[in-house]
Design an enzyme around this catalytic site. Structure first.
Site, short mmCIF file in Angstrom:
data_model
loop_
_atom_site.label_atom_id
_atom_site.label_comp_id
_atom_site.label_asym_id
_atom_site.label_seq_id
_atom_site.Cartn_x
_atom_site.Cartn_y
_atom_site.Cartn_z
N GLU A 270 0.82 -1.22 0.00
CA GLU A 270 0.00 0.00 0.00
C GLU A 270 0.85 1.27 0.00
O GLU A 270 0.61 2.20 0.76
CB GLU A 270 -0.96 0.00 1.20
CG GLU A 270 -1.95 -1.16 1.15
CD GLU A 270 -3.03 -1.11 2.23
OE1 GLU A 270 -2.77 -0.58 3.31
OE2 GLU A 270 -4.14 -1.64 1.96
N ASP A 343 -8.45 -8.94 4.16
CA ASP A 343 -8.17 -7.81 5.04
C ASP A 343 -9.22 -7.68 6.14
O ASP A 343 -10.06 -6.78 6.09
CB ASP A 343 -8.15 -6.52 4.20
CG ASP A 343 -7.62 -5.33 4.97
OD1 ASP A 343 -7.08 -5.55 6.06
OD2 ASP A 343 -7.74 -4.20 4.47
N GLU A 371 -12.46 -2.10 12.28
CA GLU A 371 -12.44 -1.38 11.00
C GLU A 371 -13.59 -1.82 10.10
O GLU A 371 -14.24 -0.99 9.47
CB GLU A 371 -11.11 -1.62 10.30
CG GLU A 371 -11.06 -1.06 8.89
CD GLU A 371 -9.74 -1.30 8.17
OE1 GLU A 371 -8.82 -1.86 8.76
OE2 GLU A 371 -9.64 -0.89 6.99
C1 GCV Z 1 -2.50 0.48 8.49
C2 GCV Z 1 -6.06 -2.03 5.53
C3 GCV Z 1 -6.48 -0.78 6.26
C4 GCV Z 1 -5.34 0.21 6.36
C5 GCV Z 1 -4.17 -0.49 7.06
C6 GCV Z 1 -3.78 -1.70 6.23
C7 GCV Z 1 -2.67 -2.50 6.87
O1 GCV Z 1 -5.85 -1.77 4.19
O2 GCV Z 1 -7.58 -0.22 5.60
O3 GCV Z 1 -5.78 1.30 7.10
O4 GCV Z 1 -3.07 0.37 7.21
O5 GCV Z 1 -4.91 -2.55 6.12
O6 GCV Z 1 -3.00 -3.45 7.56
O7 GCV Z 1 -1.52 -2.18 6.67
#
Ligand code: GCV
Length: 679
Positions: A270, A343, A371
């Site tokens: 990411e 995720d 989340e």
């Molecule tokens: C910390 C998901 C979440 C992100 C998070 C990522 C990760 O994509 O939406 O906010 O980033 O996981 O675990 O690195």
């Protein structure tokens, strides 16, 4: 008249006083003070850890008044690591921390009415770690309980107040009481600044507060730190200057914090930098750091949460990328793997990396913060979800090769074993935003200590400690509400294996229609549900992406075959026609309608349950939970309406008549931006 007035005022005053005297803001978590009986303690040694153990016993003793308890620190063969043995009036352990954990268990057993004779308890994992996604400006990524307890965005952000230290002390105590022995203080999307002198000084002070409770400090690090703060031209892990830079930085850290735990790294994921930016591999990057940490017994937790905008099914990418490196990582590297391959969805099958890697240390990463499960608004007890993952059979070494056994070292040797949970903690008075979200912090600690525990037992224990109420009229209905709450969320959000149909970005409400040509496909909902006139679901069988092939036999074949694929994962692995016959005898479309409807009804039942137990709960927590349940019910209605009305466009079938009708219009739901978070 005057007399009546005075009496009225007095009555009102007494009522208000009584109510507020009983009100509980939840700050004391599961550690609310009792009225202790006197107790005599024999302990041959003195130390900060043992002092805490003695104080806890004195402050919380609920056993025989004036009893004598011996804290015995001497090697016992059956005790492992920081485990302990509880006998009538003795706590034995090999380490001071073992004594402290034993004392907490003893007090917990007294408070919950359990016997204490001959209890041997050893931790499942050596490192039981919280991951804070706390940014240095005080915000918390995916945090729903206020700002960070460690960082703030002020001119004097590095100053530390006595209030900070009190809070960190309470935090450390809460963690120690449930066996958590490590914490990563900053977000995996790491600012390089964390490794600068000013921040490291603050980290040292936090570490000093946490240490007596046995909570080790770890940091997330940015792979480009040598460039961003070190002034080097590259962060190539094989470059001698880069290696030297990390070595010196690590030396600097250990000078400040001699028992520093190590690094957590999100690399090439990411948008985060990583070794691939320099043509190197995860192995090159992780091993370089591991070598520099080794002399201090530090570890590297290297995350496997990687995916790129490629054609390969996103859920297959971590496995494809990491499996070729099996056996090449140093022994102080642990690959940190999210419970599922996507995720943290409400339901996922376990990640095939569990059982996949055969010569590499692997640790589970669970998400305590909600989340994808309703933030701190929805009451969702997550322990059953984690239990489901830990008890899943990887079949790596035949039947019984569960994720728990695979990761805790009982199936194959790992020098370091660990488990991580993404924290749900913030500055809110009750720490977690929702009173019941505290149960998820608690359950993470208890499962990390014993990955065989049942979620129901943990829920009961937590309820008794947190609400100080053991009557079955309270415990039974509330425990059952907690135990059903995750399945309810799956039902009203994404049943039968549906996944990632959330609104973009905030991941709170429904958005099955979300698609955007400008975004990568695997960031849209339509990529995941693939609904069309013919049916719905992602074909990951051998005729599709073949993600099933990443699992061991016989599970792989079981998943591949529509007949044997568990229905809870059906649309995760298969694209099926709307009239596909389900085990219930209903067609798929009808079954979907029933699940959404059931989810909504379950939340309505939770509301009734909570109202029923009002006499057993203090007024503040009662009304705060009641109000959140109302909102959860409205949200469940939104989820049901949005998903059924949207999918109905493809199924072209009626909603079974006995199911309650939608109350929203699809147009309204699609066209009102964030209708889902405003309700
Ligand atoms: C910390 C998901 C979440 C992100 C998070 C990522 C990760 O994509 O939406 O906010 O980033 O996981 O675990 O690195």
């Amino acid at each position: 008249m005057k007399w009546i007035k005075t009496t009225l005022v007095t009555v009102i005053f007494i009522k208000v006083f009584c109510l507020s005297a009983k009100a509980d803001d939840g700050h004391q978590l599961w550690l609310k003070k009792q009225n202790p009986f006197p107790v005599n303690i024999i302990c041959a040694k003195k130390s900060p850890v043992l002092d805490i153990a003695i104080k806890e016993l004195k402050d919380g003793w609920n056993g025989t008044p004036d009893a004598t308890v011996t804290l015995q620190l001497k090697p016992v063969k059956s005790i492992k690591d920081d485990g302990f043995l509880l006998e009538n009036s003795r706590v034995s352990a090999n380490s001071e921390l073992g004594i402290l954990y034993g004392v907490y268990e003893l007090l917990r057993r007294q408070a919950t009415g359990q016997t204490v004779n001959h209890i041997l308890s050893n931790p499942s994992y050596r490192q039981r770690i919280l991951n804070h996604w706390d940014n240095l400006n005080g915000t918390v990524e995916r945090g729903y309980a206020g700002h960070s307890i460690f960082w703030r965005n002020e001119k004097d952000s590095l100053t530390i107040t006595p209030g900070d230290k009190t809070l960190w002390n309470e935090y450390a105590r809460a963690n120690a009481s449930i066996g958590i022995n490590g914490t990563v203080l900053n977000n995996v999307n790491a600012s390089p600044l964390i490794l600068t002198a000013g921040y490291l000084k603050k980290v040292k002070i936090i570490a000093d507060v946490l240490r007596p409770y046995g909570v080790k400090t770890y940091l997330s690090v940015n792979f480009s730190s040598p460039v961003k703060i070190g002034g080097l031209k590259t962060a190539d892990p094989l470059d001698p200057d880069v290696k030297r830079w990390w070595k010196e930085k690590i030396q600097e850290i250990y000078k400040l914090i001699p028992d520093f735990g190590g690094f957590l790294v999100k690399a090439n994921s990411e948008g985060q930098p990583g070794p691939q930016d320099f043509g190197r591999t995860h192995v090159d990057g992780a091993n370089m750091m591991a070598d520099a940490l080794k002399p201090y017994h530090g570890i590297v937790m290297w995350r496997a949460f990687v995916y790129s905008p490629s054609d390969q099914d996103r859920v297959m990418q971590a496995y494809s990328e990491f499996l070729p490196f099996d056996g090449q990582f140093r022994e102080n590297v642990i690959i940190q793997v999210k419970n599922g391959p996507l995720d943290f969805q409400p339901r996922e099958p376990f990640s095939p990396l569990f059982g996949g890697m055969k010569k590499t240390a692997v640790m589970p990463e669970l998400q305590i913060t909600q989340e994808y499960l309703g933030r701190s608004i929805h009451l969702v007890y997550l322990s059953p979800m984690w239990e489901e993952c830990l008890k899943s059979d990887t079949y790596q070494k035949g039947p019984g090769s569960t994720v728990a056994k695979y990761t805790d070292g009982s199936m194959q040797y790992q020098k370091y074993t660990a488990i991580a949970g993404v924290a749900n903690i913030g500055l809110d008075t009750n720490w977690c935003g929702h009173h019941f979200a505290q149960s998820n912090w608690y359950a993470f600690g208890r499962l990390a200590w014993n990955n065989n525990r049942s979620s129901a037992d943990i829920a009961e224990e937590w309820l008794k400690l947190t609400f100080h109420e053991s009557k079955s009229e309270f415990i039974n209905p509330v425990k059952s509400m907690m135990m059903n709450s995750r399945e309810a969320a799956v039902n009203y959000m994404m049943p039968l294996g549906l996944h990632h149909i959330f609104a973009e970005g905030h991941h709170y409400g429904p958005s099955p229609w979300f698609s955007d040509q400008k975004l990568r496909a695997d960031w849209t909902s339509v990529y995941y549900h693939k609904a069309d006139a013919k049916g719905i679901g992602f074909n990951r069988s051998a005729t599709g992406s073949n993600a099933v092939s990443q699992y061991h036999e016989p599970f792989s074949t079981q998943l591949n075959n529509i007949e044997t694929c568990p229905e809870i994962y059906l649309l995760w692995f298969h694209h099926l026609p709307w009239d596909y016959k389900m085990k219930s005898g209903r067609i798929l479309w009808d079954e979907l309608c029933y699940h959404y409807n059931q989810g909504l009804n379950q939340v309505r039942e939770f509301q009734k349950t909570w109202d029923l137990v009002q006499p057993y709960v203090d007024p503040q927590r009662f009304s705060e939970v009641q109000s959140k349940l109302r909102r959860q019910c409205r949200d469940a209605q939104l989820w049901k309406d949005a998903c059924l009305l949207y999918f109905q466009q493809f199924s072209q079938r009626p909603i079974p008549f006995e199911i309650e009708r939608p109350v929203h219009d699809l147009k309204y739901l699609i066209n009102t931006p964030a209708a889902d978070i405003r309700h």
